[in-house]
Design an enzyme around this catalytic site. Structure first.
Site, short mmCIF file in Angstrom:
data_model
loop_
_atom_site.label_atom_id
_atom_site.label_comp_id
_atom_site.label_asym_id
_atom_site.label_seq_id
_atom_site.Cartn_x
_atom_site.Cartn_y
_atom_site.Cartn_z
N ILE A 117 18.48 -1.76 27.10
CA ILE A 117 18.07 -1.14 28.36
C ILE A 117 19.39 -0.77 29.04
O ILE A 117 20.10 -1.63 29.53
CB ILE A 117 17.23 -2.09 29.24
CG1 ILE A 117 15.93 -2.45 28.52
CG2 ILE A 117 16.94 -1.44 30.60
CD1 ILE A 117 15.08 -3.47 29.26
N PRO A 118 19.75 0.52 28.99
CA PRO A 118 21.11 0.94 29.34
C PRO A 118 21.42 1.00 30.83
O PRO A 118 21.68 2.06 31.40
CB PRO A 118 21.21 2.32 28.68
CG PRO A 118 19.81 2.84 28.73
CD PRO A 118 18.93 1.63 28.52
N CYS A 119 21.45 -0.17 31.47
CA CYS A 119 21.79 -0.19 32.88
C CYS A 119 23.26 0.20 33.10
O CYS A 119 23.65 0.50 34.23
CB CYS A 119 21.47 -1.54 33.52
SG CYS A 119 22.17 -2.95 32.71
N HIS A 120 24.03 0.26 32.02
CA HIS A 120 25.42 0.73 32.16
C HIS A 120 25.47 2.22 32.53
O HIS A 120 26.49 2.69 32.98
CB HIS A 120 26.22 0.46 30.87
CG HIS A 120 25.72 1.17 29.66
ND1 HIS A 120 24.69 0.67 28.89
CD2 HIS A 120 26.08 2.35 29.11
CE1 HIS A 120 24.46 1.51 27.89
NE2 HIS A 120 25.28 2.54 28.00
#
Length: 148
Positions: A117-120
């Protein structure tokens, strides 16, 4: 990493494997801990490939858990294309809750699945790096890899 029969439920990043293991054991006391298995090796291989070549996507079955709001945020994050970013406010608008930028930031901080889950890919409204559970240096490195 933690895996349930329903899918990968946690991916953590860090420099101290013992601390990550302790954190998983505290959060998932009922889980069985296996250092190496063919299934874990397969998942790690997919994660390594995704980090190296993110545009190929990540084919993993995820068990995200979380509240309905967090699940909406996390789904919106998974829809941000590789190499693109969005602000917390943009994500709030995308999920139909335009006044919830702070809640979106909280959902990002609670994300149990680093990289998957690419919260970056979420930046502050001014386009600067901000808040990343796994460290801003890692966030910058992940974004840099995606932009290559």
């Amino acid at each position: 990493m933690a895996v349930k029969p329903s899918g990968v439920c946690a991916i953590a990043l860090g420099d101290a494997p013992d601390k990550l293991t302790t954190a998983f054991q505290d959060k998932y006391p009922e889980a069985e801990y296996i250092d190496v298995s063919p299934e874990l090796e397969r998942i790690f291989a997919k994660l390594r490939k995704f980090i190296d070549i993110p545009e190929l996507g990540l084919e993993l079955i995820l068990d995200t858990g979380g509240t309905p709001f967090q699940q909406r945020v996390w789904q919106a994050l998974r829809e941000i294309p590789v190499g693109a970013t969005a602000s917390y406010s943009e994500i709030a608008r995308r999920i139909g809750s335009p006044n919830s930028a702070r809640a979106v930031a909280s959902a990002c901080a609670a994300n149990p699945l680093a990289i998957a889950i690419p919260c970056h890919r979420v930046l502050s409204i001014d386009g600067k790096l901000s808040g990343y559970r796994w460290g801003l240096e890692r966030k910058a490195a992940l974004l840099h890899r995606e932009l290559l």
